[in-house]
Design a protein around this motif. Structure first.
Motif, PDB file in Angstrom:
ATOM      1  N   ASP A 120       0.811  -1.230   0.000  1.00 42.83           N
ATOM      2  CA  ASP A 120       0.000   0.000   0.000  1.00 42.83           C
ATOM      3  C   ASP A 120       0.840   1.274   0.000  1.00 42.83           C
ATOM      4  O   ASP A 120       0.650   2.106  -0.869  1.00 42.83           O
ATOM      5  N   ALA A 137      -0.838   1.284  -4.957  1.00 44.48           N
ATOM      6  CA  ALA A 137      -1.297   2.198  -6.010  1.00 44.48           C
ATOM      7  C   ALA A 137      -0.208   3.174  -6.416  1.00 44.48           C
ATOM      8  O   ALA A 137       0.713   3.462  -5.647  1.00 44.48           O
ATOM      9  N   PHE A 139       0.025   6.554  -6.415  1.00 43.63           N
ATOM     10  CA  PHE A 139      -0.736   7.663  -5.835  1.00 43.63           C
ATOM     11  C   PHE A 139      -0.526   8.970  -6.598  1.00 43.63           C
ATOM     12  O   PHE A 139      -1.405   9.829  -6.622  1.00 43.63           O
ATOM     13  N   GLU A 142      -2.887   8.925  -9.315  1.00 43.35           N
ATOM     14  CA  GLU A 142      -4.242   9.208  -8.808  1.00 43.35           C
ATOM     15  C   GLU A 142      -4.455  10.712  -8.654  1.00 43.35           C
ATOM     16  O   GLU A 142      -5.506  11.249  -9.025  1.00 43.35           O
ATOM     17  N   PRO A 175       0.193   8.348   0.171  1.00 44.18           N
ATOM     18  CA  PRO A 175      -0.969   8.853  -0.589  1.00 44.18           C
ATOM     19  C   PRO A 175      -1.193  10.344  -0.390  1.00 44.18           C
ATOM     20  O   PRO A 175      -1.606  11.052  -1.318  1.00 44.18           O
ATOM     21  N   ARG A 179      -0.787  12.261  -3.806  1.00 41.44           N
ATOM     22  CA  ARG A 179      -2.071  12.743  -4.343  1.00 41.44           C
ATOM     23  C   ARG A 179      -2.052  14.272  -4.423  1.00 41.44           C
ATOM     24  O   ARG A 179      -2.639  14.864  -5.324  1.00 41.44           O
ATOM     25  N   ASN A 231      -9.628  10.990   0.555  1.00 32.09           N
ATOM     26  CA  ASN A 231     -10.293   9.677   0.567  1.00 32.09           C
ATOM     27  C   ASN A 231     -11.794   9.810   0.811  1.00 32.09           C
ATOM     28  O   ASN A 231     -12.288  10.847   1.251  1.00 32.09           O
ATOM     29  N   ASP A 259     -10.874   6.724  -3.768  1.00 30.61           N
ATOM     30  CA  ASP A 259     -11.040   5.370  -3.198  1.00 30.61           C
ATOM     31  C   ASP A 259     -12.049   4.566  -4.030  1.00 30.61           C
ATOM     32  O   ASP A 259     -11.657   3.676  -4.745  1.00 30.61           O
ATOM     33  N   CYS A 279      -9.086   3.821  -5.994  1.00 30.57           N
ATOM     34  CA  CYS A 279      -7.880   3.259  -5.362  1.00 30.57           C
ATOM     35  C   CYS A 279      -8.309   1.914  -4.793  1.00 30.57           C
ATOM     36  O   CYS A 279      -9.129   1.864  -3.869  1.00 30.57           O
ATOM     37  N   HIS A 305       1.821  -2.087  -9.484  1.00 31.60           N
ATOM     38  CA  HIS A 305       0.686  -1.182  -9.283  1.00 31.60           C
ATOM     39  C   HIS A 305      -0.580  -1.840  -9.824  1.00 31.60           C
ATOM     40  O   HIS A 305      -0.553  -2.379 -10.942  1.00 31.60           O
ATOM     41  N   GLU A 308      -6.263   1.009 -12.155  1.00 30.26           N
ATOM     42  CA  GLU A 308      -7.341   1.747 -11.478  1.00 30.26           C
ATOM     43  C   GLU A 308      -8.060   2.688 -12.443  1.00 30.26           C
ATOM     44  O   GLU A 308      -7.469   3.148 -13.416  1.00 30.26           O
TER      45      GLU A 308
END
Ligand code: AHR
Length: 325
Positions: A120, A137, A139, A142, A175, A179, A231, A259, A279, A305, A308
């Protein structure tokens, strides 16, 4: 021929009392491979689903999972890792709550010859040999996806200026850092956007409520055009506060979340959230496949990864693929 192979395999399983593993070339005695797993906490629905994914994958592979939950405290994670080393587990898996200050304990794991898989979240280290693999992920990607949605939405609305508030995740976690960085890298140079405030809600629904209460008190609903929340748990807390204050999330304030938990996807379908950057918490299968690789002395990928998606009000939200966990 196929029948004979099947029968032989069945006999091996019965006679050897072996676990049925997804990788048929190696049979492990159930419970003979021990995985020490330090989960960072239980702060969100994402985390609960992630824990469940690890438990069920370990079971499928026939691994014994020695799991400890650190309740959001780095010192408890360090203590757990030390106890896994003392117990001589085969592999250590952990999700680092923050990126810094892991080198000492990971050096101890390395000296004990126990491989470490980061699950994670990533760590900050100058010694890459302190962990064997990372599964989690991207991030940064994302964050970029959240920014790209906002640019597209601003274009569609013909907006000339938007004030953004950000509720970020746990300070110094991967994250949170990535992010934010990904989002800013997309919108930062565009004069239509101003981030008027960024505060941490620690990935908790209750803190999402507190942050939104504070933001509305300071800027007023008219002073905020966009909420970017790291999130869904915090987003759902923020939605409650907005609605109690008579603000219509998704309309008066655009809401971008991350998420894809079921309650948030319902809110997206109801028009109360505009965009969810997915995510996935389902990392257990990939992690245990790597453990299996290590047990078999195979080389394993350094970084994995998951794939997503992004769900937003630009999509057909009746599509069955738009679903939460
Ligand atoms: O590290 C993943 C993040 O941690 C998820 O986005 C969040 O919900 C969780 O608490």
């Amino acid at each position: 021929m196929r029948k004979i192979v099947c029968l032989t395999l069945a006999l091996l399983v019965i006679l050897g009392g072996c676990a049925k593993t997804p990788e048929t070339e190696t049979q492990v005695q159930p419970g003979s491979v021990v995985v020490g797993f330090s989960q960072l906490g239980a702060e969100s629905s994402w985390r609960m689903a992630n824990t469940a994914s690890m438990e069920s994958a370990a079971k499928n592979y026939g691994f014994a999972l020695m799991m400890e939950n650190a309740n959001q405290k780095q010192e408890l994670q360090i203590r757990s890792i030390r106890s896994f080393i003392a117990s001589r587990v085969d592999v250590i898996v952990f999700s680092p709550i923050v990126e810094t200050n892991w080198d000492n304990v990971l050096r101890e794991a390395k000296q004990a010859g126990i491989p470490v898989i980061l699950m994670d979240r990533m760590i900050e280290t100058t010694d890459d040999s302190l962990f064997t693999a990372y599964v989690g992920a991207d991030f940064y990607a994302e964050g970029r996806r959240a920014g790209e949605y906002l640019v597209r939405k601003a274009d569609a609305l013909g907006a000339d200026h938007l004030n953004i508030v950000e509720i970020s995740g746990t300070i110094d976690s991967t994250p949170m850092r990535d992010r934010q960085r990904g989002f800013m890298d997309v919108i930062g140079g565009d004069p239509r956007f101003t981030v008027i405030e960024s505060i941490s809600g620690d990935f908790l629904r209750s803190k999402g409520e507190e942050c939104m209460t504070d933001l509305l008190a300071r800027f007023g609903a008219d002073g905020i055009d966009v909420l970017y929340s790291h999130n869904d748990s915090m987003t759902l807390g923020a939605l409650d506060v907005m609605e109690k204050a008579g603000v219509r999330p998704g309309r008066d304030i655009l809401v971008i979340s991350v998420d894809g938990e079921a309650e948030a996807v319902r809110a997206l379908k109801d028009g109360r959230i505009n965009c969810i950057v997915q995510c996935t918490p389902a990392l257990g299968g990939s992690v245990m496949a790597l453990v299996q690789g290590l047990v078999n002395n195979r080389s394993i990928p350094r970084v994995s990864h998951p794939v997503e998606a992004v769900f937003s009000d630009f999509d057909d939200l009746t599509d069955p693929s738009v679903e939460g966990f």
